[in-house]
Design a protein around this motif. Structure first.
Motif, short mmCIF file in Angstrom:
data_model
loop_
_atom_site.label_atom_id
_atom_site.label_comp_id
_atom_site.label_asym_id
_atom_site.label_seq_id
_atom_site.Cartn_x
_atom_site.Cartn_y
_atom_site.Cartn_z
N PHE A 24 0.82 -1.22 0.00
CA PHE A 24 0.00 0.00 0.00
C PHE A 24 0.86 1.27 0.00
O PHE A 24 0.53 2.26 -0.66
CB PHE A 24 -0.95 -0.03 1.21
CG PHE A 24 -2.01 1.04 1.13
CD1 PHE A 24 -3.04 0.93 0.21
CD2 PHE A 24 -1.96 2.16 1.94
CE1 PHE A 24 -4.01 1.93 0.09
CE2 PHE A 24 -2.91 3.16 1.84
CZ PHE A 24 -3.94 3.04 0.91
N HIS A 25 1.97 1.22 0.74
CA HIS A 25 2.84 2.41 0.80
C HIS A 25 3.40 2.75 -0.58
O HIS A 25 3.59 3.91 -0.92
CB HIS A 25 3.96 2.21 1.81
CG HIS A 25 4.85 1.05 1.49
ND1 HIS A 25 4.43 -0.27 1.65
CD2 HIS A 25 6.09 0.99 0.98
CE1 HIS A 25 5.40 -1.07 1.25
NE2 HIS A 25 6.42 -0.33 0.84
N GLN A 26 3.64 1.71 -1.41
CA GLN A 26 4.14 1.96 -2.78
C GLN A 26 3.06 2.66 -3.60
O GLN A 26 3.33 3.60 -4.33
CB GLN A 26 4.46 0.64 -3.48
CG GLN A 26 5.68 -0.05 -2.96
CD GLN A 26 5.94 -1.35 -3.73
OE1 GLN A 26 5.05 -1.89 -4.38
NE2 GLN A 26 7.16 -1.83 -3.65
N ILE A 27 1.84 2.15 -3.43
CA ILE A 27 0.73 2.71 -4.20
C ILE A 27 0.52 4.18 -3.82
O ILE A 27 0.38 5.04 -4.69
CB ILE A 27 -0.56 1.88 -3.96
CG1 ILE A 27 -0.36 0.47 -4.53
CG2 ILE A 27 -1.79 2.54 -4.55
CD1 ILE A 27 -1.47 -0.51 -4.25
N THR A 28 0.55 4.46 -2.53
CA THR A 28 0.29 5.84 -2.12
C THR A 28 1.48 6.74 -2.45
O THR A 28 1.30 7.92 -2.74
CB THR A 28 -0.05 5.92 -0.62
OG1 THR A 28 0.98 5.24 0.11
CG2 THR A 28 -1.40 5.33 -0.32
N ALA A 29 2.68 6.18 -2.44
CA ALA A 29 3.84 7.00 -2.82
C ALA A 29 3.66 7.45 -4.27
O ALA A 29 3.93 8.59 -4.63
CB ALA A 29 5.13 6.19 -2.68
N TYR A 30 3.18 6.55 -5.08
CA TYR A 30 2.99 6.88 -6.48
C TYR A 30 1.77 7.79 -6.69
O TYR A 30 1.76 8.65 -7.57
CB TYR A 30 2.82 5.58 -7.29
CG TYR A 30 2.74 5.85 -8.76
CD1 TYR A 30 3.80 6.45 -9.43
CD2 TYR A 30 1.58 5.56 -9.47
CE1 TYR A 30 3.72 6.75 -10.77
CE2 TYR A 30 1.49 5.86 -10.82
CZ TYR A 30 2.56 6.45 -11.46
OH TYR A 30 2.47 6.75 -12.79
N ALA A 31 0.76 7.61 -5.83
CA ALA A 31 -0.50 8.36 -6.02
C ALA A 31 -0.47 9.74 -5.37
O ALA A 31 -1.39 10.52 -5.56
CB ALA A 31 -1.65 7.55 -5.43
N ARG A 32 0.58 10.03 -4.62
CA ARG A 32 0.58 11.20 -3.75
C ARG A 32 0.22 12.50 -4.48
O ARG A 32 -0.56 13.30 -3.99
CB ARG A 32 1.94 11.34 -3.08
CG ARG A 32 1.91 12.26 -1.87
CD ARG A 32 3.21 12.11 -1.10
NE ARG A 32 3.26 13.02 0.02
CZ ARG A 32 2.81 12.76 1.24
NH1 ARG A 32 2.24 11.60 1.46
NH2 ARG A 32 2.92 13.65 2.21
N TYR A 33 0.75 12.69 -5.65
CA TYR A 33 0.47 13.95 -6.36
C TYR A 33 -0.45 13.70 -7.56
O TYR A 33 -0.45 14.45 -8.51
CB TYR A 33 1.78 14.62 -6.79
CG TYR A 33 2.63 14.93 -5.57
CD1 TYR A 33 2.23 15.94 -4.68
CD2 TYR A 33 3.77 14.19 -5.28
CE1 TYR A 33 2.97 16.20 -3.54
CE2 TYR A 33 4.51 14.45 -4.13
CZ TYR A 33 4.10 15.45 -3.27
OH TYR A 33 4.81 15.71 -2.13
N LYS A 34 -1.20 12.63 -7.46
CA LYS A 34 -2.10 12.30 -8.57
C LYS A 34 -3.54 12.20 -8.08
O LYS A 34 -3.79 12.05 -6.88
CB LYS A 34 -1.69 10.96 -9.19
CG LYS A 34 -0.38 11.07 -9.95
CD LYS A 34 -0.03 9.77 -10.61
CE LYS A 34 1.29 9.88 -11.32
NZ LYS A 34 1.16 10.16 -12.74
N LYS A 35 -4.44 12.24 -9.04
CA LYS A 35 -5.85 12.05 -8.71
C LYS A 35 -6.20 10.61 -9.05
O LYS A 35 -6.07 10.20 -10.21
CB LYS A 35 -6.67 13.01 -9.56
CG LYS A 35 -8.15 13.03 -9.27
CD LYS A 35 -8.82 13.98 -10.27
CE LYS A 35 -10.31 14.02 -10.05
NZ LYS A 35 -10.72 14.96 -9.01
#
Ligand SMILES: O=P(O)(O)OC[C@H]1O[C@H](O[C@H]2O[C@H](CO)[C@@H](O)[C@H](O)[C@H]2O)[C@H](O)[C@@H](O)[C@@H]1O
Length: 396
Positions: free
Chosen positions: A109-120
């Motif tokens: 999950f941390h990988q997913i959120t790291a990638y999603a942080r500046y995305k919608k």
């Protein structure tokens, strides 16, 4: 996406390998090749038992019985009662190996959120086997109230759509959330938001109408000309299977499902023989395999992947680097959506499965209870991001 082109021919292109750089994944996210043999951390190749691996393609008539048998994983708990310890160890080892190639969306999950942080994030969810557990009676595939609350919550933060093989009205009845977008009949019946997008508005199969709340919406039905044929086939399939105990035929508006989950396994061949035999007279329709179900659908170049593209376009989220589409689904029809996301390197799929399967999804979750956890985690994460002022402006 040019919605005017590619509309008539049922051409399914070969997969293109994932490019890590195009997806822009963090360096610690290792892309994988779904075609490659699975490997253990020690570098030894392990064999996933063939019977556990789903095939992605429509199955030709001479192999339909195998495909019918392989079409739904046995429920793990029940299965354990019937298989030997060594078989069980082998199955568990194969699953662990598979999960290394398709990491759990919860542990990663941390990988997913790291990638999603500046995305919608734009979220696409399948229904059966993803939001509701697989049950014997398709009319009883209810969603838990916890799942409904989680989907409602997630839709507050991210545009969310349900894309199901069921008819749009049926899946709407099950989900009962007006804040979502719905696509039924494997994406061949989409109700989406009105947006001044020429490619959506100009499409011959797209009309403007109003939804149940009186809101103006786009209704896109690329297989509408098939409706009389599908109704005819539905009536005939009921007729030709009526003496097979447990067979059930379901009208999904632009598709028909013939369920054999409750048919004695000795009679599966008979179900297949009758359905494939009858469908020979309908060259414009094809039969695909779902989970203990044969699905009759029009041969048009439209599927759940195209539905994802259509919805992204309708939502004004196409061709944007700051959008991360995530698709969660459990069966073969969801592979079209996984494939679109993988090949366009825009987002990723999450396959819900308790057994190893060939898939174009990047991540995995084992069952709807893990899907629930994942949705709740997304909401918790989004709320925590919103509390951090420096991120807030860029993360919304
Ligand atoms: O795209 P989906 O939302 O996953 O819909 C695919 C099919 O789901 C339903 O059938 C499956 O779930 C039933 C309830 O758990 C189960 O009894 C059946 O064996 C499964 O195949 C639905 O009834 C089908 O019409 C959908 O096409």
């Amino acid at each position: 996406m040019d919605l005017k082109s590619n509309h008539s021919s049922p051409v399914l292109a070969d997969p293109v390998p994932l490019s890590k750089s195009r997806l822009g994944l963090p360096s610690n996210m290792t892309p994988f090749s779904p075609a490659a043999a699975p490997y253990s951390s020690s570098g030894l190749y392990l064999q996933i038992p063939r019977r556990k691996v789903g095939k992605l393609d429509d199955v030709r008539a001479n192999s339909w019985l195998d495909a019918m048998k392989a079409s739904s994983p046995p429920r793990k708990k029940l299965n354990k009662d019937f298989i030997s310890e060594s078989q069980s160890d082998e199955t568990d080892a194969a699953y662990r190996t598979w999960v290394m190639n398709h990491p759990s969306a919860l542990t990663a999950f941390h990988q997913i959120t790291a990638y999603a942080r500046y995305k919608k994030i734009a979220l696409f969810l399948d229904y059966d086997g993803t939001l509701s557990p697989i049950v014997d009676n398709p009319d009883h595939a209810f969603m838990s109230s916890a799942m409904r609350a989680a989907v409602k919550d997630v839709a507050k933060y991210f545009p969310t759509a349900i894309i199901s093989g069921r008819s749009r009205s049926k899946v709407n009845e099950f989900v009962r959330l007006s804040e979502l977008y719905y696509a039924g009949s494997h994406g061949m019946d989409i109700m989406g938001p009105i947006r001044e997008s020429q490619s959506v508005d100009d499409h011959p199969d797209c009309i403007r109408t109003t939804d149940e709340q009186g809101k103006e919406v786009h209704l896109f039905q690329p297989a509408s000309e098939f409706l009389p044929m599908i109704n005819e086939v539905f009536d005939s399939l009921i007729d030709i299977t009526k003496d097979i105990v447990g067979a059930k035929v379901e009208n999904n508006k632009f598709c028909v499902s013939v369920h054999y989950r409750n048919v004695d396994e000795k009679m599966w061949e008979e179900v297949g023989k009758r359905v494939f035999g009858f469908m020979k007279d309908f060259p414009r329709l094809r039969v695909t395999h779902g989970r203990k179900v044969l699905e009759v659908r029009p041969i048009i170049d439209w599927n759940k992947g195209k539905a994802v593209e259509f919805l992204l376009e309708s939502l004004g989220l196409s061709h944007r680097d700051d959008v991360l589409p995530i698709y969660v689904g459990d069966d073969r029809t969801d592979e079209d959506a996984f494939k679109v996301l993988r090949e366009s390197s825009r987002g990723f799929g999450i396959l819900v499965s308790t057994v190893p399967k060939e898939t174009k999804a990047f991540y995995s979750l084992s069952d709807p209870s893990e899907v629930l956890e994942f949705l709740k985690s997304l909401v918790r994460w989004k709320k925590s991001v919103a509390l951090q002022p420096e991120d807030y402006m860029t993360a919304i």
